[in-house]
Scaffold this active site. Structure first.
Site, PDB file in Angstrom:
ATOM      1  N   ARG A 171       0.840  -1.210   0.000  1.00 56.37           N
ATOM      2  CA  ARG A 171       0.000   0.000   0.000  1.00 56.37           C
ATOM      3  C   ARG A 171       0.873   1.258   0.000  1.00 56.37           C
ATOM      4  O   ARG A 171       0.549   2.243  -0.666  1.00 56.37           O
ATOM      5  CB  ARG A 171      -0.966  -0.010   1.192  1.00 56.37           C
ATOM      6  CG  ARG A 171      -1.967   1.139   1.109  1.00 56.37           C
ATOM      7  CD  ARG A 171      -3.047   1.044   2.150  1.00 56.37           C
ATOM      8  NE  ARG A 171      -2.496   1.143   3.503  1.00 56.37           N
ATOM      9  CZ  ARG A 171      -3.212   0.979   4.606  1.00 56.37           C
ATOM     10  NH1 ARG A 171      -4.513   0.700   4.521  1.00 56.37           N
ATOM     11  NH2 ARG A 171      -2.651   1.079   5.780  1.00 56.37           N
ATOM     12  N   LYS A 182      -2.905   7.098   1.274  1.00 52.53           N
ATOM     13  CA  LYS A 182      -2.649   7.314   2.708  1.00 52.53           C
ATOM     14  C   LYS A 182      -1.669   8.478   2.868  1.00 52.53           C
ATOM     15  O   LYS A 182      -0.464   8.279   3.065  1.00 52.53           O
ATOM     16  CB  LYS A 182      -2.127   6.012   3.353  1.00 52.53           C
ATOM     17  CG  LYS A 182      -2.359   5.966   4.858  1.00 52.53           C
ATOM     18  CD  LYS A 182      -2.284   4.559   5.363  1.00 52.53           C
ATOM     19  CE  LYS A 182      -2.262   4.471   6.878  1.00 52.53           C
ATOM     20  NZ  LYS A 182      -3.381   5.077   7.587  1.00 52.53           N
ATOM     21  N   GLU A 210     -16.116   6.007   5.932  1.00 50.62           N
ATOM     22  CA  GLU A 210     -15.236   5.359   6.913  1.00 50.62           C
ATOM     23  C   GLU A 210     -15.262   6.150   8.211  1.00 50.62           C
ATOM     24  O   GLU A 210     -16.034   7.100   8.358  1.00 50.62           O
ATOM     25  CB  GLU A 210     -13.814   5.228   6.349  1.00 50.62           C
ATOM     26  CG  GLU A 210     -13.189   6.549   5.961  1.00 50.62           C
ATOM     27  CD  GLU A 210     -11.786   6.418   5.368  1.00 50.62           C
ATOM     28  OE1 GLU A 210     -11.145   5.365   5.520  1.00 50.62           O
ATOM     29  OE2 GLU A 210     -11.323   7.405   4.770  1.00 50.62           O
ATOM     30  N   LEU A 244     -10.012   4.774   2.680  1.00 50.49           N
ATOM     31  CA  LEU A 244      -8.766   4.018   2.696  1.00 50.49           C
ATOM     32  C   LEU A 244      -9.085   2.521   2.597  1.00 50.49           C
ATOM     33  O   LEU A 244     -10.005   2.039   3.262  1.00 50.49           O
ATOM     34  CB  LEU A 244      -7.999   4.301   3.992  1.00 50.49           C
ATOM     35  CG  LEU A 244      -6.600   3.713   3.973  1.00 50.49           C
ATOM     36  CD1 LEU A 244      -5.681   4.512   3.055  1.00 50.49           C
ATOM     37  CD2 LEU A 244      -6.009   3.672   5.369  1.00 50.49           C
TER      38      LEU A 244
HETATM   39  N1  PDD Z   1      -5.224   4.813  10.289  1.00 51.44           N
HETATM   40  N2  PDD Z   1      -9.311   4.803   7.307  1.00 51.44           N
HETATM   41  C1  PDD Z   1      -8.525   5.805   7.746  1.00 51.44           C
HETATM   42  C2  PDD Z   1      -8.903   7.208   7.403  1.00 51.44           C
HETATM   43  C3  PDD Z   1      -7.394   5.515   8.507  1.00 51.44           C
HETATM   44  O1  PDD Z   1      -6.607   6.526   8.930  1.00 51.44           O
HETATM   45  C4  PDD Z   1      -7.096   4.165   8.834  1.00 51.44           C
HETATM   46  C5  PDD Z   1      -5.900   3.792   9.661  1.00 51.44           C
HETATM   47  C6  PDD Z   1      -7.935   3.153   8.359  1.00 51.44           C
HETATM   48  C7  PDD Z   1      -7.667   1.697   8.645  1.00 51.44           C
HETATM   49  O2  PDD Z   1      -6.598   1.212   7.873  1.00 51.44           O
HETATM   50  P1  PDD Z   1      -5.687  -0.015   8.344  1.00 51.44           P
HETATM   51  O3  PDD Z   1      -6.606  -1.112   8.724  1.00 51.44           O
HETATM   52  O4  PDD Z   1      -4.894  -0.349   7.138  1.00 51.44           O
HETATM   53  O5  PDD Z   1      -4.852   0.473   9.485  1.00 51.44           O
HETATM   54  C8  PDD Z   1      -9.031   3.508   7.587  1.00 51.44           C
HETATM   55  C9  PDD Z   1      -3.978   4.634  10.959  1.00 51.44           C
HETATM   56  C10 PDD Z   1      -3.944   3.492  11.913  1.00 51.44           C
HETATM   57  C11 PDD Z   1      -3.541   5.967  11.573  1.00 51.44           C
HETATM   58  O6  PDD Z   1      -3.640   6.952  10.865  1.00 51.44           O
HETATM   59  O7  PDD Z   1      -3.109   6.001  12.715  1.00 51.44           O
END
Ligand code: PDD
Length: 283
Positions: free
Chosen positions: A51, A144, A176, A200
Site C-alpha cells: 500500500r 494514505k 469510513e 482508505l
Molecule cells: N489509520 N481509514 C482511515 C482514514 C485511517 O486513517 C485508517 C488507519 C484506516 C484503517 O486502515 P488499516 O486497517 O490499514 O490500518 C481507515 C492509521 C492506523 C492511523 O492513521 O493512525
C-alpha cells in the site's frame, strides 16, 4: 525503547530533527503507514509495504527502496527498539527543497520510521459512542497521505460534542471513520462499504472480511446508508493497532444492547488466533 530512523540515522524519536524545508512539513506532501507489531513480529507487513508503494506511485514520490529493503529496514527498527507489542510509523515525504514551490522538486525522499510501544489496556475494546458527520475531506481517501487535518477536525468536533469519534457520510452513505474503516452487522450479515476513492482500503478491513468469510459469515461489500447504520445489530471500527473496536451508540441510539455483539466476539477470537498463527509460523 522507542526508536527512530531518519534517512540512514538511528536516534531517539525526541532527538530526531526534520528540516523546515521538508515538503512533508510545509505541504503535507508525504505518505505514511502504521503497522502493528505483536510479540516482535510485524503483522501484515507485505500488505502495508504494497500500500505504501501504491500511495507513493499515486502522488509520484520517487523512492528506489524495494519491498525487500523496506522489510529489512522495518525489521531492524523493531529489533533495535526491543519492543514486543508496538506500532511502527513509517512516513515518506517528497524530500527537502529550499525553494517553496508547488512544482515537485527532483530531490531524494525523506524516510522516517519510529517504533513505539502499543498501549492496550482493559478499556481498549470498550464500546465507543460515535456521531455521523458529513465527509468533507478530499475525494482521494484511498491514498494514505500525511495531511490529516480534515480527519483531525472531524474527530475533534465529535469529541467536543461529547462523542468518542465520528463516522463519515458522503451522499447519504458511510465512507469510513476518521481513522478507521466501518463494519455493520444486520441479521447476521456483515456489511462494509466497497473500496472506492473515498476511503482508505484498510488492511485490517481486508483481514476482517477474509476472516469473516472463512468462518462462514456472509459479507457484503456494499454501500451502507446512514439510516441502515442506525438500525444495525452491531457496528465496528477497524484499523491497525485498534483491531476491531465495537461501537455502542450511534448519535445517542444504542446499537444492539450497547455491548460488543456475538459476531464481534466471534471475529475478534479469529483475529487473535490469526495473530498467534503468524507469530508461531515465523518463530
Ligand atoms: N489509520 N481509514 C482511515 C482514514 C485511517 O486513517 C485508517 C488507519 C484506516 C484503517 O486502515 P488499516 O486497517 O490499514 O490500518 C481507515 C492509521 C492506523 C492511523 O492513521 O493512525
Amino acid at each position: 525503547m522507542p526508536v527512530a530512523y531518519l534517512n540512514g540515522q538511528w536516534t531517539r524519536p525526541e532527538d530526531t530533527k526534520i528540516s523546515v524545508f521538508d515538503r512533508g512539513f510545509m505541504f503535507g506532501d508525504g505518505v505514511y503507514e502504521v503497522m502493528p507489531v505483536y510479540k516482535g513480529h510485524i503483522f501484515t507487513l507485505a500488505q502495508h509495504i504494497a500500500r505504501l508503494q501504491r500511495s507513493m506511485a499515486e502522488v509520484r514520490i520517487q523512492c528506489s527502496m524495494t519491498a525487500q529493503e523496506w522489510q529489512a529496514l522495518l525489521e531492524e527498527a523493531v529489533s533495535r527498539s526491543n519492543e514486543q507489542d508496538a506500532l511502527i510509523y513509517l512516513q515518506v515525504t517528497r524530500g527537502i527543497a529550499s525553494e517553496r514551490s508547488h512544482v515537485y522538486p527532483v530531490v531524494a525522499p525523506t524516510i522516517l520510521v519510529t517504533v513505539t510501544a502499543s498501549q492496550f489496556d482493559e478499556d481498549a475494546f470498550k464500546p465507543i459512542s460515535v456521531t455521523c458527520k458529513a465527509d468533507f475531506r478530499w475525494s482521494r481517501g484511498d491514498i494514505k497521505v500525511v495531511s490529516l487535518i480534515a480527519n483531525g477536525m472531524l474527530k475533534n468536533e465529535a469529541m467536543d460534542e461529547g462523542f468518542d469519534d465520528a463516522i463519515l457520510i458522503r451522499n447519504g452513505m458511510v465512507t469510513e471513520g476518521t481513522s478507521s474503516n466501518v463494519f455493520a452487522v444486520k441479521d447476521s450479515v456483515l456489511w462494509t462499504p466497497p473500496k472506492s476513492e473515498y476511503l482508505l482500503h484498510g488492511i485490517t478491513r481486508d483481514q476482517v472480511i477474509q476472516m469473516a468469510r472463512g468462518s462462514g459469515l456472509e459479507v457484503r461489500e456494499e454501500n451502507i446508508q446512514e439510516a441502515f447504520l442506525k438500525q444495525a445489530d452491531e457496528v465496528w471500527l477497524t484499523a491497525s493497532g485498534l483491531e476491531l473496536l465495537p461501537v455502542g451508540k450511534v448519535d445517542g441510539k444504542t446499537v444492539g444492547n450497547g455491548e460488543a455483539g456475538l459476531i464481534w466476539h466471534r471475529i475478534k477470537s479469529v483475529f487473535q488466533a490469526e495473530i498467534l498463527k503468524v507469530i508461531e509460523k515465523i518463530d
